[in-house]
Design an enzyme around this catalytic site. Structure first.
Site, PDB file in Angstrom:
ATOM      1  N   HIS A   1      -3.400   5.261   1.910  1.00 55.12           N
ATOM      2  CA  HIS A   1      -2.785   6.001   0.813  1.00 55.12           C
ATOM      3  C   HIS A   1      -3.527   7.324   0.623  1.00 55.12           C
ATOM      4  CE1 HIS A   1      -1.311   7.030  -3.184  1.00 55.12           C
ATOM      5  NE2 HIS A   1      -0.492   5.997  -3.163  1.00 55.12           N
TER       6      HIS A   1
ATOM      7  N   THR B   1       6.315   4.186  -3.633  1.00 51.67           N
ATOM      8  CA  THR B   1       6.157   2.774  -3.276  1.00 51.67           C
ATOM      9  C   THR B   1       7.056   1.885  -4.122  1.00 51.67           C
ATOM     10  OG1 THR B   1       3.889   3.035  -2.484  1.00 51.67           O
ATOM     11  CG2 THR B   1       4.517   0.849  -3.228  1.00 51.67           C
TER      12      THR B   1
ATOM     13  N   ASP C   1       6.485   2.428   3.762  1.00 53.61           N
ATOM     14  CA  ASP C   1       7.231   2.598   2.513  1.00 53.61           C
ATOM     15  C   ASP C   1       7.708   4.021   2.267  1.00 53.61           C
ATOM     16  OD1 ASP C   1       4.564   3.343   2.167  1.00 53.61           O
ATOM     17  OD2 ASP C   1       4.567   2.873   0.024  1.00 53.61           O
TER      18      ASP C   1
END
Length: 692
Positions: free
Chosen positions: A423, A305, A482
């Site tokens: 995540h 990230t 990302d």
């Protein structure tokens, strides 16, 4: 047979015999771990030989230090060395399983900045067989403790110990020589740590990384303005004109950058059991006033990230080891998007529902010139366990609570919102699950569908708020994934998700695609097939906003420019392009996906040219970051960022917003006669309903 056993036991009762046993057990253990726990891409008898050979030199050298010692101490020293090396191997196994890379000194240096909730991640990664790397340590302790092997307390001759040390050096020299013959320039042209471990071993890689880290630190200390010359020459040769048709079409508009955590391109239009996983994002992706890119790749390294943020806002690559936001975010000079737009009259803010130190954001953002950083301290709900998951606040709550600050920002503004629920390890409570999981049989991968669906619902709620407040009409919305969510270590699951029997490196290269879209009312949209990556975002956004960008140190190119170079560099030196793809050491025809095992002379020249371009680009960017070279250069009209001007404490930020409302009453709230617009934000987050 008894005589043989007797001789072996007699040999093991000598210090040399115990040393040989320890070295052999460690080397066999290491080889098995290399083959079963890592994906090193071993091909051919030479690489197989080197993989088996490479644990030996350092094992002989380090274990051999005990031979210089007297008595029982030497035995326990060998066991201690074995335990330390085994712990290092164990740590790398866990890290590699999720990140497909090895630990570095820079990464460990910044571990305190990224440690939040790591225990949950480790629990999901850990396998019982991982503990077998300590088996040889346990055996040696048992042999000695129960006196199955008797300690030899007689002095070991110094010349014999020195000979063994010399043998280790000779063996390493032979190992390196064979490795260089199989891969020329191994230590000078390699960006991929897999190659170092495959050819030289984990211990050699650790030394290599330490030397490289020290060298980079020295580089920064000794750098001067002349070091910029080669970088500027490279950029001058590769600089292109932006797309005039799109120049300034978003001038004066607000900019929302929505960070879609770990979201991959294959999820666009994907269904599970007939249900669309991301209906809101899919709808936006296909709208006529959305520019969508279907060949857009993540280009992150170990920083994940943090690397994505660095590229998006600076058009500089992350480093091959660690995260530049941690190692250099506090000290380096940057010329980032927030500072550029701030000097064009924009209010700039970043939003993240976790601690401000995560990825060193509280310091890096000052270097980038962010006016505001709304972190965990600004959110009343941030400390409540049921409002948090993974690496911060749940997306629905985070985006809802961010709106209270968005409505107060003087316009035009540049606002980046970092979601986190999607995540790894994709944890979500049952109340928030509203779609079936994947059915790949991989417990790590399957929940990804549910957290991605939750992320999509969160984005849908946020977009509805923008429409109700009228912000959508005066804003350009940028959405991007990302980095990958599912690592290459889950190949069977990836194959099932892609509808294939088996995945190739070509499939894995394309699995690195992430969504990238730019939405704005009246924008001439459509799906753009150009090849690009995160390094290209900043030049693209600046052109849309009408900001001149001809003399900056940026390595990306406008994604909309017709004559742009479409070679996309991966951080490890691999690449994709419209013609050829190189991934994991294999080369493919990008149009057919066919592996090119025997390149023609023409193909070899083309692939070599692409590789040289990628290597040069990565090296030039690394030179800028490692040398902090932007301190020696200032683009025309750009004012140097003064870090001490920024303070992200909650009390300071709130006071600053109130002052701005009086001095510059252009915010959504100010234009609503000072009334909050929070009643326009509708969310079905069950946590908030139960609170009410």
């Amino acid at each position: 047979m008894r005589q043989v056993v007797k001789k072996v036991r007699l040999g093991l009762n000598s210090r040399l015999g115990f040393f040989i046993l320890a070295v052999l057990l460690f080397s066999v253990k290491s080889y098995i771990a290399y083959r079963t726990k890592f994906n090193l891409g071993v091909k051919g008898s030479m690489q197989e030989l080197l993989l088996a050979l490479n644990p030996l030199p350092f094992a002989i050298l380090l274990f051999g230090l005990a031979l210089y010692m007297r008595g029982r101490k030497s035995y326990w020293f060998m066991i201690g060395i074995d335990a330390i090396l085994s712990t290092w191997l164990f740590s790398n196994i866990l890290y590699y399983r999720e990140f497909s890379d090895f630990l570095t000194f820079n990464l460990m240096k910044g571990s305190s900045s990224v440690s939040t909730n790591l225990s949950k991640s480790i629990a999901g990664i850990l396998k019982p067989t991982d503990f077998l790397v300590f088996l040889d340590v346990a055996l040696l302790i048992i042999f000695v403790a129960f006196k199955w092997i008797k300690m030899d307390t007689n002095p070991f001759k110094l010349r014999y110990a020195a000979t063994i040390s010399a043998l280790a050096v000779v063996l390493f020299g032979a190992n390196l020589s064979l490795a260089e013959s199989d891969r020329s320039g191994l230590l000078t042209r390699t960006f991929d740590n897999n190659y170092i471990v495959k050819y030289l071993g984990l211990e050699a890689y650790t030394v290599y990384d330490g030397v490289k880290t020290t060298k980079n630190n020295t580089t920064k200390a000794n750098a001067n303005s002349s070091d910029l010359a080669s970088v500027q020459n490279y950029l001058k040769k590769n600089r292109i004109s932006p797309n005039i048709q799109y120049s300034g079409v978003a001038k004066g508009k607000n900019v929302f950058v929505i960070h879609l955590e770990s979201l991959q391109q294959f999820m666009i239009d994907y269904k599970v059991n007939g249900q669309e996983i991301m209906p809101n994002i899919d709808k936006l992706y296909h709208e006529n006033d959305t520019l969508s890119f279907d060949n857009f790749y993540n280009q992150v390294g170990q920083g994940k990230t943090a690397d994505a943020e660095l590229m998006l806002e600076n058009s500089l690559f992350g480093l091959p080891e660690g995260a530049a936001m941690i190692t250099d975010g506090t000290t380096n000079t940057f010329q980032a998007a927030p500072a550029i737009l701030d000097q064009k009259g924009y209010t700039t803010a970043s939003f993240h529902g976790d601690v401000p130190s995560f990825w060193n954001r509280d310091n890096a953002y000052k270097s980038w010139g962010y006016d505001y950083f709304f972190s965990k301290d600004y959110y009343k709900n941030a400390d409540k366990a049921k409002y948090n998951v993974g690496y911060g606040m749940k997306d629905k709550i985070f985006l809802r609570d961010s709106a209270q600050y968005i409505q107060q920002l003087p316009q035009p503004f540049y606002a980046k919102l970092i979601t986190v629920t999607n995540h790894y390890p994709y944890i979500l409570d049952s109340k928030n699950k509203s779609i079936d999981a994947f059915d790949t049989g991989d417990s790590t991968v399957d929940p990804y569908a549910q957290t991605a669906h939750y992320l999509d619902q969160s984005v849908g709620e946020f977009m509805s708020y923008l429409k109700k407040t009228g912000l959508d009409k005066n804003s350009m919305i940028v959405m991007y994934g990302d980095h990958y969510g599912i690592s290459n270590n889950h190949k069977p699951a990836i194959a099932k998700l892609l509808g294939k029997k088996k995945v190739t490196n070509y499939d894995l290269a394309n699995f690195q695609k992430v969504p990238f879209m730019i939405h704005m009312p009246g924008l001439k949209g459509g799906i753009n097939h150009t090849y690009g990556g995160e390094i290209d975002v900043l030049p693209t956004i600046l052109n849309l906003l009408g900001v001149k960008n001809q003399d900056t140190i940026q390595f990306g190119q406008d994604l909309l420019a017709p004559n742009r170079n479409q070679t996309v560099a991966f951080r490890n030196g691999d690449f994709v392009s419209p013609t050829y793809t190189k991934y994991g050491g294999d080369v493919y025809d990008s149009q057919t996906g066919k592996e090119l095992k025997h390149l023609s002379a023409k193909q070899k020249v083309a692939v070599d040219n692409l590789q040289n371009h990628v290597t040069t680009e990565l090296s030039a960017s690394d030179k800028v970051v490692n040398g902090d070279l932007l301190r020696f250069y200032q683009p025309k009209g750009f004012k140097k960022v003064i870090k001490s001007d920024f303070n992200y404490k909650e009390s300071v930020g709130v006071k600053k917003l109130k002052k701005a409302e009086k001095d510059d009453p252009t915010s959504v709230k100010a234009k609503n006669n000072g009334k909050s617009t929070m009643s326009d934000y509708q969310t079905d987050a069950p946590e908030l309903k139960s609170s009410k």
